[in-house]
Scaffold this motif. Sequence first.
Motif, PDB file in Angstrom:
ATOM      1  N   PHE B  85      28.538  47.393  38.177  1.00 26.84           N
ATOM      2  CA  PHE B  85      28.560  48.556  37.293  1.00 26.84           C
ATOM      3  C   PHE B  85      29.129  49.793  37.995  1.00 26.84           C
ATOM      4  O   PHE B  85      29.957  50.516  37.443  1.00 26.84           O
ATOM      5  CB  PHE B  85      27.138  48.840  36.791  1.00 26.84           C
ATOM      6  CG  PHE B  85      26.983  50.176  36.139  1.00 26.84           C
ATOM      7  CD1 PHE B  85      27.488  50.415  34.861  1.00 26.84           C
ATOM      8  CD2 PHE B  85      26.322  51.206  36.794  1.00 26.84           C
ATOM      9  CE1 PHE B  85      27.343  51.650  34.261  1.00 26.84           C
ATOM     10  CE2 PHE B  85      26.175  52.445  36.196  1.00 26.84           C
ATOM     11  CZ  PHE B  85      26.686  52.668  34.924  1.00 26.84           C
ATOM     12  N   LEU B  86      28.681  49.994  39.211  1.00 33.32           N
ATOM     13  CA  LEU B  86      29.106  51.198  39.932  1.00 33.32           C
ATOM     14  C   LEU B  86      30.611  51.209  40.193  1.00 33.32           C
ATOM     15  O   LEU B  86      31.255  52.255  40.134  1.00 33.32           O
ATOM     16  CB  LEU B  86      28.328  51.329  41.251  1.00 33.32           C
ATOM     17  CG  LEU B  86      26.826  51.616  41.097  1.00 33.32           C
ATOM     18  CD1 LEU B  86      26.110  51.516  42.437  1.00 33.32           C
ATOM     19  CD2 LEU B  86      26.598  52.988  40.474  1.00 33.32           C
ATOM     20  N   GLU B  96      30.726  52.129  49.236  1.00 41.65           N
ATOM     21  CA  GLU B  96      29.528  52.969  49.086  1.00 41.65           C
ATOM     22  C   GLU B  96      28.484  52.388  48.152  1.00 41.65           C
ATOM     23  O   GLU B  96      27.344  52.874  48.119  1.00 41.65           O
ATOM     24  CB  GLU B  96      29.917  54.385  48.621  1.00 41.65           C
ATOM     25  CG  GLU B  96      31.134  54.431  47.722  1.00 41.65           C
ATOM     26  CD  GLU B  96      31.631  55.855  47.443  1.00 41.65           C
ATOM     27  OE1 GLU B  96      31.379  56.741  48.270  1.00 41.65           O
ATOM     28  OE2 GLU B  96      32.241  56.053  46.378  1.00 41.65           O
ATOM     29  N   GLU B 100      23.861  52.552  47.311  1.00 37.03           N
ATOM     30  CA  GLU B 100      23.402  53.023  46.001  1.00 37.03           C
ATOM     31  C   GLU B 100      22.542  51.965  45.310  1.00 37.03           C
ATOM     32  O   GLU B 100      21.461  52.255  44.809  1.00 37.03           O
ATOM     33  CB  GLU B 100      24.604  53.334  45.094  1.00 37.03           C
ATOM     34  CG  GLU B 100      25.560  54.388  45.606  1.00 37.03           C
ATOM     35  CD  GLU B 100      25.075  55.802  45.340  1.00 37.03           C
ATOM     36  OE1 GLU B 100      23.996  55.966  44.742  1.00 37.03           O
ATOM     37  OE2 GLU B 100      25.770  56.747  45.767  1.00 37.03           O
ATOM     38  N   GLU B 103      18.844  51.345  46.212  1.00 37.47           N
ATOM     39  CA  GLU B 103      17.792  52.156  45.585  1.00 37.47           C
ATOM     40  C   GLU B 103      17.609  51.806  44.111  1.00 37.47           C
ATOM     41  O   GLU B 103      16.496  51.621  43.647  1.00 37.47           O
ATOM     42  CB  GLU B 103      18.138  53.655  45.693  1.00 37.47           C
ATOM     43  CG  GLU B 103      18.252  54.171  47.123  1.00 37.47           C
ATOM     44  CD  GLU B 103      16.994  53.924  47.929  1.00 37.47           C
ATOM     45  OE1 GLU B 103      15.894  54.159  47.387  1.00 37.47           O
ATOM     46  OE2 GLU B 103      17.105  53.486  49.099  1.00 37.47           O
ATOM     47  N   LEU B 104      18.731  51.730  43.398  1.00 41.23           N
ATOM     48  CA  LEU B 104      18.656  51.522  41.948  1.00 41.23           C
ATOM     49  C   LEU B 104      18.004  50.203  41.567  1.00 41.23           C
ATOM     50  O   LEU B 104      17.316  50.102  40.558  1.00 41.23           O
ATOM     51  CB  LEU B 104      20.069  51.600  41.341  1.00 41.23           C
ATOM     52  CG  LEU B 104      20.672  53.001  41.281  1.00 41.23           C
ATOM     53  CD1 LEU B 104      22.163  52.938  40.985  1.00 41.23           C
ATOM     54  CD2 LEU B 104      19.960  53.844  40.215  1.00 41.23           C
ATOM     55  N   ALA B 107      14.513  50.470  40.487  1.00 41.79           N
ATOM     56  CA  ALA B 107      14.159  51.424  39.428  1.00 41.79           C
ATOM     57  C   ALA B 107      14.547  50.931  38.036  1.00 41.79           C
ATOM     58  O   ALA B 107      14.040  51.419  37.036  1.00 41.79           O
ATOM     59  CB  ALA B 107      14.843  52.768  39.693  1.00 41.79           C
ATOM     60  N   ILE B 108      15.451  49.971  37.982  1.00 42.07           N
ATOM     61  CA  ILE B 108      15.971  49.527  36.698  1.00 42.07           C
ATOM     62  C   ILE B 108      15.027  48.494  36.076  1.00 42.07           C
ATOM     63  O   ILE B 108      14.505  47.635  36.759  1.00 42.07           O
ATOM     64  CB  ILE B 108      17.391  48.959  36.894  1.00 42.07           C
ATOM     65  CG1 ILE B 108      18.095  48.776  35.583  1.00 42.07           C
ATOM     66  CG2 ILE B 108      17.354  47.665  37.683  1.00 42.07           C
ATOM     67  CD1 ILE B 108      19.552  48.389  35.756  1.00 42.07           C
ATOM     68  N   SER B 109      14.804  48.613  34.776  1.00 40.86           N
ATOM     69  CA  SER B 109      13.911  47.668  34.106  1.00 40.86           C
ATOM     70  C   SER B 109      14.678  46.408  33.704  1.00 40.86           C
ATOM     71  O   SER B 109      15.909  46.397  33.664  1.00 40.86           O
ATOM     72  CB  SER B 109      13.314  48.284  32.852  1.00 40.86           C
ATOM     73  OG  SER B 109      14.301  48.355  31.846  1.00 40.86           O
ATOM     74  N   LYS B 111      14.894  45.185  30.830  1.00 40.72           N
ATOM     75  CA  LYS B 111      15.611  45.462  29.591  1.00 40.72           C
ATOM     76  C   LYS B 111      16.957  46.141  29.844  1.00 40.72           C
ATOM     77  O   LYS B 111      17.994  45.716  29.317  1.00 40.72           O
ATOM     78  CB  LYS B 111      14.755  46.371  28.703  1.00 40.72           C
ATOM     79  CG  LYS B 111      15.396  46.710  27.384  1.00 40.72           C
ATOM     80  CD  LYS B 111      14.344  47.223  26.433  1.00 40.72           C
ATOM     81  CE  LYS B 111      14.642  46.816  24.996  1.00 40.72           C
ATOM     82  NZ  LYS B 111      13.440  46.979  24.151  1.00 40.72           N
ATOM     83  N   VAL B 112      16.942  47.179  30.667  1.00 41.28           N
ATOM     84  CA  VAL B 112      18.185  47.881  30.982  1.00 41.28           C
ATOM     85  C   VAL B 112      19.132  46.944  31.725  1.00 41.28           C
ATOM     86  O   VAL B 112      20.338  46.946  31.491  1.00 41.28           O
ATOM     87  CB  VAL B 112      17.905  49.160  31.802  1.00 41.28           C
ATOM     88  CG1 VAL B 112      19.198  49.776  32.311  1.00 41.28           C
ATOM     89  CG2 VAL B 112      17.132  50.159  30.952  1.00 41.28           C
ATOM     90  N   LEU B 116      22.897  46.081  30.594  1.00 39.99           N
ATOM     91  CA  LEU B 116      23.988  46.341  31.527  1.00 39.99           C
ATOM     92  C   LEU B 116      24.853  45.087  31.679  1.00 39.99           C
ATOM     93  O   LEU B 116      26.084  45.155  31.705  1.00 39.99           O
ATOM     94  CB  LEU B 116      23.382  46.711  32.882  1.00 39.99           C
ATOM     95  CG  LEU B 116      24.187  47.586  33.815  1.00 39.99           C
ATOM     96  CD1 LEU B 116      24.535  48.896  33.155  1.00 39.99           C
ATOM     97  CD2 LEU B 116      23.381  47.840  35.089  1.00 39.99           C
TER      98      LEU B 116
END
Lengths: 221, 221
Positions: B85-86, B96, B100, B103-104, B107-109, B111-112, B116
Amino acid sequence: MATSTVENYLKEILVITLEEEISKVPMGQVAKVLGVTPGTATSMAKSLERDGWIKYFPRVGVSLTKKGKKLAMNMLRRHRLLETFLVETLGLDWSEIHAEAEELEHAISEKVLEKLDDFLGRPRFDPHGDPIPSKGGVIQQMTSKPLSEFPEDASVRIESIIDQNKEFLRFARKSNLVPGQLLKIIGKEVCADAITLKTLKGKVVNLGFRSAEKVLVLPYE
Amino acid sequence: MATSTVENYLKEILVITLEEEISKVPMGQVAKVLGVTPGTATSMAKSLERDGWIKYFPRVGVSLTKKGKKLAMNMLRRHRLLETFLVETLGLDWSEIHAEAEELEHAISEKVLEKLDDFLGRPRFDPHGDPIPSKGGVIQQMTSKPLSEFPEDASVRIESIIDQNKEFLRFARKSNLVPGQLLKIIGKEVCADAITLKTLKGKVVNLGFRSAEKVLVLPYE
DNA sequence: TCTATAATTTTGACTAATCAAAATAAATAT
DNA sequence: ATATTTATTTTGATTAGTCAAAATTATAGA
Ligand SMILES: [Mn+2]
Ligand SMILES: [Mn+2]
Ligand SMILES: [Mn+2]
Ligand SMILES: [Mn+2]
């Protein structure tokens, strides 16, 4: 670097000061919005003060320092931009995005945040109608007022919904209570704690005062 | 619910077992990839075992339980989908995105994550060429081997770069060492620890063995 | 087989964040 | 002005995760 706990405390303190226009937020309220016991909020207040994020006035409340406000504004920007992304790009429902953004806001870097802002076309409001602070930390002053403060027969336009409760947001969407919607207050019973509304299309909705406080509107016409 | 620390430990243990095809990862290696002291890794091993994520064999190493492997695979899916995605959507550089996504991914559920995946068109490989585990936790077995294992004159195609080091990735991109690239090994000096490559366009690149181990390739023609 | 070296584990200490329950102070009502 | 209620703070304890340094065990060399 601030932990995500610190980021949450600061952001919630900011939101309360913006919404209620007060300068010192009492510890009980801090504890409530963060879902912790009052003792926990007090001990966090002390360490937030030690680290220069807030000023703590014992038995009165807390206020953000310049440094604390800056971080809090940035968190609010993150939160609201992420909510916008989740609705606009991924198609999630506005009732679920708050909880998602609550986690993602701590994980996203400044770089990704700005790429996201570009990708979204630099939106100025989030899906609930709340203003998104600029990169510099400036937030548009909201002139709207709670629906509950308007008299019977007033015509208003919804600016934003400040309640993040999932069930209420689902109800609001179903009842067409969304930013931009035009409404007329066709009934207001102070003693019964109730307000009756009619949308442009003639749909009638009943709200209690508690809920009507969470719908911010501007007079229309 | 697993903390992000637990998620990181499990994911790294999985990655090592996949890359090195070993069943028990020694504590020293765990400590190294996670950037903690050996004592910390040992004490984490005990609590990960207590909670059923791994089996801990003192003075030998750790292996994932079924439950641990399931979570680890899911983390790897999150990590690699986010990296995709990034790069694909937000246009970040492949050097990079690892930091990123690190960390993400926490935090991502779920569902998300699935939204995605849809949005990206269900990619099967991340920007580094690494396979993305399916929702069910199945990962495509990599048949590729380190470039360092091939003899002089071999023609190969790059499948993936498994080094996440920022500087190396920037160098690799600049030297056209990216997944899909066809190469010929035009020199191999075992005693000098060096390999010389030529890309299709005739560009010549020198790599040390340490680096050549991080470039996975398949024989070509 | 003994010894030096390397890997691992143990010990003791620390920080962040939290809770339950007791203590205290402030606000409100009588 | 007191007494009661409410809000806040203090105290003592817990868990996760970490480090430094000492102790132990395994490995490899001579
Ligand atoms: Mn949050
Ligand atoms: Mn919002
Ligand atoms: Mn991570
Ligand atoms: Mn990758």
